[in-house]
Motif scaffolding. Structure first.
Motif, PDB file in Angstrom:
ATOM      1  N   GLY A 140       0.570  -1.717  -0.180  1.00 38.30           N
ATOM      2  CA  GLY A 140      -0.259   0.134   0.047  1.00 38.30           C
ATOM      3  C   GLY A 140       0.925   1.024   0.041  1.00 38.30           C
ATOM      4  O   GLY A 140       0.584   2.093  -0.074  1.00 38.30           O
ATOM      5  N   GLY A 141       1.908   1.168  -0.062  1.00 32.26           N
ATOM      6  CA  GLY A 141       3.312   2.118  -0.712  1.00 32.26           C
ATOM      7  C   GLY A 141       3.399   2.495   0.755  1.00 32.26           C
ATOM      8  O   GLY A 141       4.791   3.941   1.448  1.00 32.26           O
ATOM      9  N   LYS A 142       3.423   1.738   1.386  1.00 36.27           N
ATOM     10  CA  LYS A 142       4.350   2.286   3.193  1.00 36.27           C
ATOM     11  C   LYS A 142       6.307   1.829   3.269  1.00 36.27           C
ATOM     12  O   LYS A 142       6.206   1.166   1.964  1.00 36.27           O
ATOM     13  N   SER A 143       6.534   2.841   4.121  1.00 38.51           N
ATOM     14  CA  SER A 143       7.857   2.269   3.742  1.00 38.51           C
ATOM     15  C   SER A 143       8.612   1.158   4.562  1.00 38.51           C
ATOM     16  O   SER A 143       7.709   0.568   6.054  1.00 38.51           O
ATOM     17  N   LEU A 144       9.550   0.373   4.488  1.00 38.15           N
ATOM     18  CA  LEU A 144      10.124  -0.515   5.240  1.00 38.15           C
ATOM     19  C   LEU A 144      10.255   0.113   6.847  1.00 38.15           C
ATOM     20  O   LEU A 144       9.706  -1.218   7.790  1.00 38.15           O
ATOM     21  N   GLN A 145      10.140   0.599   7.131  1.00 37.33           N
ATOM     22  CA  GLN A 145      10.792   2.089   8.557  1.00 37.33           C
ATOM     23  C   GLN A 145       8.935   1.940   9.148  1.00 37.33           C
ATOM     24  O   GLN A 145       8.613   1.820   9.914  1.00 37.33           O
ATOM     25  N   GLU A 146       8.319   2.241   8.097  1.00 39.16           N
ATOM     26  CA  GLU A 146       6.275   2.459   8.542  1.00 39.16           C
ATOM     27  C   GLU A 146       6.686   1.056   8.714  1.00 39.16           C
ATOM     28  O   GLU A 146       5.690   1.556   9.869  1.00 39.16           O
ATOM     29  N   ALA A 147       6.666   0.016   8.305  1.00 41.27           N
ATOM     30  CA  ALA A 147       5.276  -0.778   8.406  1.00 41.27           C
ATOM     31  C   ALA A 147       6.374  -2.250  10.069  1.00 41.27           C
ATOM     32  O   ALA A 147       5.217  -2.205  10.278  1.00 41.27           O
ATOM     33  N   LYS A 148       7.649  -1.906  10.241  1.00 43.44           N
ATOM     34  CA  LYS A 148       8.069  -2.015  11.049  1.00 43.44           C
ATOM     35  C   LYS A 148       7.389  -1.168  12.191  1.00 43.44           C
ATOM     36  O   LYS A 148       7.582  -1.645  13.508  1.00 43.44           O
ATOM     37  N   SER A 149       7.144  -0.389  12.287  1.00 41.70           N
ATOM     38  CA  SER A 149       5.977   0.820  13.473  1.00 41.70           C
ATOM     39  C   SER A 149       5.003   0.619  13.727  1.00 41.70           C
ATOM     40  O   SER A 149       4.380   0.450  14.589  1.00 41.70           O
ATOM     41  N   PHE A 150       4.580  -0.889  13.172  1.00 41.90           N
ATOM     42  CA  PHE A 150       2.745  -1.108  13.122  1.00 41.90           C
ATOM     43  C   PHE A 150       3.874  -2.877  13.644  1.00 41.90           C
ATOM     44  O   PHE A 150       2.326  -3.137  14.282  1.00 41.90           O
ATOM     45  N   VAL A 151       4.600  -3.436  13.837  1.00 42.21           N
ATOM     46  CA  VAL A 151       4.708  -4.575  14.304  1.00 42.21           C
ATOM     47  C   VAL A 151       4.033  -4.165  16.130  1.00 42.21           C
ATOM     48  O   VAL A 151       3.539  -5.378  16.063  1.00 42.21           O
ATOM     49  N   PRO A 152       4.380  -3.697  16.990  1.00 36.43           N
ATOM     50  CA  PRO A 152       3.611  -3.278  18.739  1.00 36.43           C
ATOM     51  C   PRO A 152       1.891  -3.597  18.085  1.00 36.43           C
ATOM     52  O   PRO A 152       1.498  -4.582  18.767  1.00 36.43           O
ATOM     53  N   GLU A 153       1.341  -3.021  17.154  1.00 34.01           N
ATOM     54  CA  GLU A 153      -0.122  -3.881  17.087  1.00 34.01           C
ATOM     55  C   GLU A 153      -0.308  -4.901  16.427  1.00 34.01           C
ATOM     56  O   GLU A 153      -1.078  -5.577  17.100  1.00 34.01           O
ATOM     57  N   VAL A 154       0.427  -5.820  15.750  1.00 33.22           N
ATOM     58  CA  VAL A 154       0.839  -6.640  15.247  1.00 33.22           C
ATOM     59  C   VAL A 154       0.254  -8.102  16.126  1.00 33.22           C
ATOM     60  O   VAL A 154      -0.282  -8.825  16.798  1.00 33.22           O
ATOM     61  N   VAL A 155       1.495  -7.500  16.942  1.00 34.06           N
ATOM     62  CA  VAL A 155       2.146  -8.730  18.213  1.00 34.06           C
ATOM     63  C   VAL A 155       0.982  -8.311  19.122  1.00 34.06           C
ATOM     64  O   VAL A 155      -0.226  -9.196  19.727  1.00 34.06           O
ATOM     65  N   LYS A 156       0.287  -7.444  19.554  1.00 31.46           N
ATOM     66  CA  LYS A 156      -1.252  -6.971  20.104  1.00 31.46           C
ATOM     67  C   LYS A 156      -2.081  -7.996  20.082  1.00 31.46           C
ATOM     68  O   LYS A 156      -2.989  -7.876  21.191  1.00 31.46           O
ATOM     69  N   ALA A 157      -2.407  -7.495  19.000  1.00 28.39           N
ATOM     70  CA  ALA A 157      -3.449  -8.521  18.197  1.00 28.39           C
ATOM     71  C   ALA A 157      -3.377 -10.125  17.867  1.00 28.39           C
ATOM     72  O   ALA A 157      -4.296 -10.623  18.450  1.00 28.39           O
ATOM     73  N   ILE A 158      -2.070 -10.215  17.554  1.00 31.27           N
ATOM     74  CA  ILE A 158      -2.308 -11.311  19.038  1.00 31.27           C
ATOM     75  C   ILE A 158      -1.962 -12.255  20.088  1.00 31.27           C
ATOM     76  O   ILE A 158      -2.878 -13.279  20.023  1.00 31.27           O
ATOM     77  N   CYS A 159      -0.868 -11.422  20.546  1.00 28.60           N
ATOM     78  CA  CYS A 159      -1.238 -11.329  22.116  1.00 28.60           C
ATOM     79  C   CYS A 159      -3.082 -11.662  22.830  1.00 28.60           C
ATOM     80  O   CYS A 159      -3.945 -12.651  23.077  1.00 28.60           O
ATOM     81  N   ARG A 160      -4.548 -10.221  22.017  1.00 22.03           N
ATOM     82  CA  ARG A 160      -5.488 -10.125  21.961  1.00 22.03           C
ATOM     83  C   ARG A 160      -6.118 -11.628  21.684  1.00 22.03           C
ATOM     84  O   ARG A 160      -6.708 -12.139  22.579  1.00 22.03           O
ATOM     85  N   GLY A 161      -5.180 -12.186  20.784  1.00 23.01           N
ATOM     86  CA  GLY A 161      -6.257 -13.870  20.256  1.00 23.01           C
ATOM     87  C   GLY A 161      -5.965 -14.974  21.263  1.00 23.01           C
ATOM     88  O   GLY A 161      -6.291 -15.882  21.777  1.00 23.01           O
ATOM     89  N   VAL A 162      -4.594 -14.797  21.487  1.00 25.01           N
ATOM     90  CA  VAL A 162      -4.459 -16.204  22.934  1.00 25.01           C
ATOM     91  C   VAL A 162      -5.018 -16.031  23.889  1.00 25.01           C
ATOM     92  O   VAL A 162      -5.744 -16.583  24.360  1.00 25.01           O
ATOM     93  N   GLU A 163      -5.455 -14.274  24.390  1.00 27.29           N
ATOM     94  CA  GLU A 163      -5.772 -14.965  25.311  1.00 27.29           C
ATOM     95  C   GLU A 163      -7.668 -14.546  25.813  1.00 27.29           C
ATOM     96  O   GLU A 163      -7.784 -14.822  26.377  1.00 27.29           O
ATOM     97  N   THR A 164      -8.177 -14.507  24.434  1.00 26.70           N
ATOM     98  CA  THR A 164      -9.035 -14.652  24.427  1.00 26.70           C
ATOM     99  C   THR A 164      -9.233 -16.360  23.756  1.00 26.70           C
ATOM    100  O   THR A 164     -10.517 -16.396  24.336  1.00 26.70           O
ATOM    101  N   LEU A 165      -8.686 -16.969  23.770  1.00 29.88           N
ATOM    102  CA  LEU A 165      -8.451 -18.234  23.700  1.00 29.88           C
ATOM    103  C   LEU A 165      -8.574 -19.196  25.125  1.00 29.88           C
ATOM    104  O   LEU A 165      -9.191 -19.733  25.024  1.00 29.88           O
TER     105      LEU A 165
END
Length: 386
Positions: A189-214
């Protein structure tokens, strides 16, 4: 200035060996009666093919997919079995049927909710932050857990509430690879690699939310997988060779001299894995009655690429077995399973199958490490003994 990278929007996926020795599983009473699996194409056993019925050709529903073990395509993005298949076999459980085949399958021994293109983040996130590249289906971890809840309701309706709790307590939950598709959509979508890296915390939080839901749904034994080295995928290497899409991958500094993989893409994967492993440690403290396994997907693939012959892989480790030519045997215009592609004679000699996914032989090696503890903490088989 951080170079901008663009990956393909993986509408069908992105970036989803050894036999078990001496595990003694045959003499061990089974702790687990069922397995429930989540993730993307590295774990999908047919959901995407079922969801996409009626659409134009789905390549991995064609030969040579599935040729090594099943002798036919099964919806798995490999020549044969996946990591989740080897886990099921080691625990003496049936191979997991895809959830979307529920009308024709008995899902009481487990089900697979993983689907090609699966993401940690919801479609709404991409619509708000990255409208130029959005997943074509609602297939995030949250959606997959919603499918699980529907199955849980039907299974629990068939038994007493106490029996339902026991069913879940004797089930293994596997949250497979997530994140690679999220970054793929962001970069496309046009994000730079550094911008994509800034979303890593969001991705990890989403995975953890899923684990906690389970866990809240009754899961007591969970495996959480990290992500693999995306910079070693033939797809990425073919796309960015010669500095394509602004990567400037034209000098030796852009490549790992030990492997030939792209450094920056691997750095993104390593950053997510570090954050996710830390988060799993925190969840262990938060849920002392739950057993959590962190499964490393990065190290085994990196080792296979770095020293393939040591593990019985004799062909070029960065070249796909099935593909459309070029130095990495990857060509989007002649993807594996489509006209113009060719397949190698010995898939077991290759690490990579189609440029994005691995061969059955590579998956077997990784699964062995997860089961016995070389690439997992604690090992999955340790859970059986507890």
């Amino acid at each position: 200035m951080e170079p901008q990278v663009q990956l393909l929007p993986l509408t069908f996926v992105l970036l989803p060996y050894l036999l078990l020795h001496g595990t003694g599983t045959a003499a061990t009473p089974p702790r687990f009666n069922s397995i429930f699996s989540f993730g993307n194409s590295y774990a999908d056993t047919g959901n995407f093919v079922l969801q996409s019925a009626g659409l134009p050709c789905i390549a991995f529903n064609n030969s040579p997919y599935g040729e090594t073990f099943f002798r036919r395509p099964t919806g798995r993005a490999s020549d044969g079995r996946l990591i989740i298949d080897f886990i099921a076999e080691a625990l003496e459980l049936p191979l997991l049927p895809p959830f979307l085949s529920r009308q024709a399958q008995d899902l009481s021994r487990g089900a697979n909710f993983a689907i090609v293109g699966g993401t940690a983040l919801d479609v709404g996130f991409f619509l708000r932050r990255n409208a130029g590249s959005v997943p074509p289906f609602r297939s995030s971890l949250r959606v997959q857990i919603g499918w699980f809840r529907r199955l849980k309701q039907s299974l629990c309706n068939a038994t007493a509430s106490a029996g339902c709790g026991e069913l879940l307590a004797r089930s293994l939950f596997v949250v497979g690879e997530l994140g690679s598709n999220d970054y793929g959509y962001l970069l496309a979508g046009g994000k730079s690699l550094q911008e994509a890296k800034s979303f890593v915390p969001e991705v990890v939080k989403a995975i953890c939310r899923g684990v906690e839901t389970l866990v809240e749904e009754g899961a007591r034994y969970l495996v959480v997988s990290g992500t693999l080295p995306a910079g070693c995928l033939p797809m990425a290497l073919a796309k960015y060779a010669g500095g394509a899409a602004g990567t400037n991958a034209t000098t030796t500094d852009d490549y790992d001299p030990r492997t030939g993989c792209l450094r920056r893409l691997n750095g993104l994967a390593q950053y997510q894995n570090w954050m996710l492993r830390e988060a799993v440690d925190h969840m262990r403290a938060k849920y002392p009655g739950t057993k959590l396994v962190y499964a490393d997907f990065y190290r085994p693939v990196a080792r296979l690429v770095r020293r393939p012959a040591k593990f019985g892989f004799t062909e070029e480790p960065l070249r796909a077995c099935c593909g459309g030519g070029g130095p990495y045997n990857y060509n989007l215009g002649a993807a594996c399973g489509s006209p113009g592609s060719t397949v190698c004679q010995e898939p077991s000699a290759h690490v990579h199958w189609d440029g994005i996914h691995l061969t059955e032989a590579a998956y077997k090696y990784i699964a062995d490490g997860w089961l016995n503890g070389l690439y997992a903490h604690p090992s999955i088989l340790d859970l059986v003994q507890q």
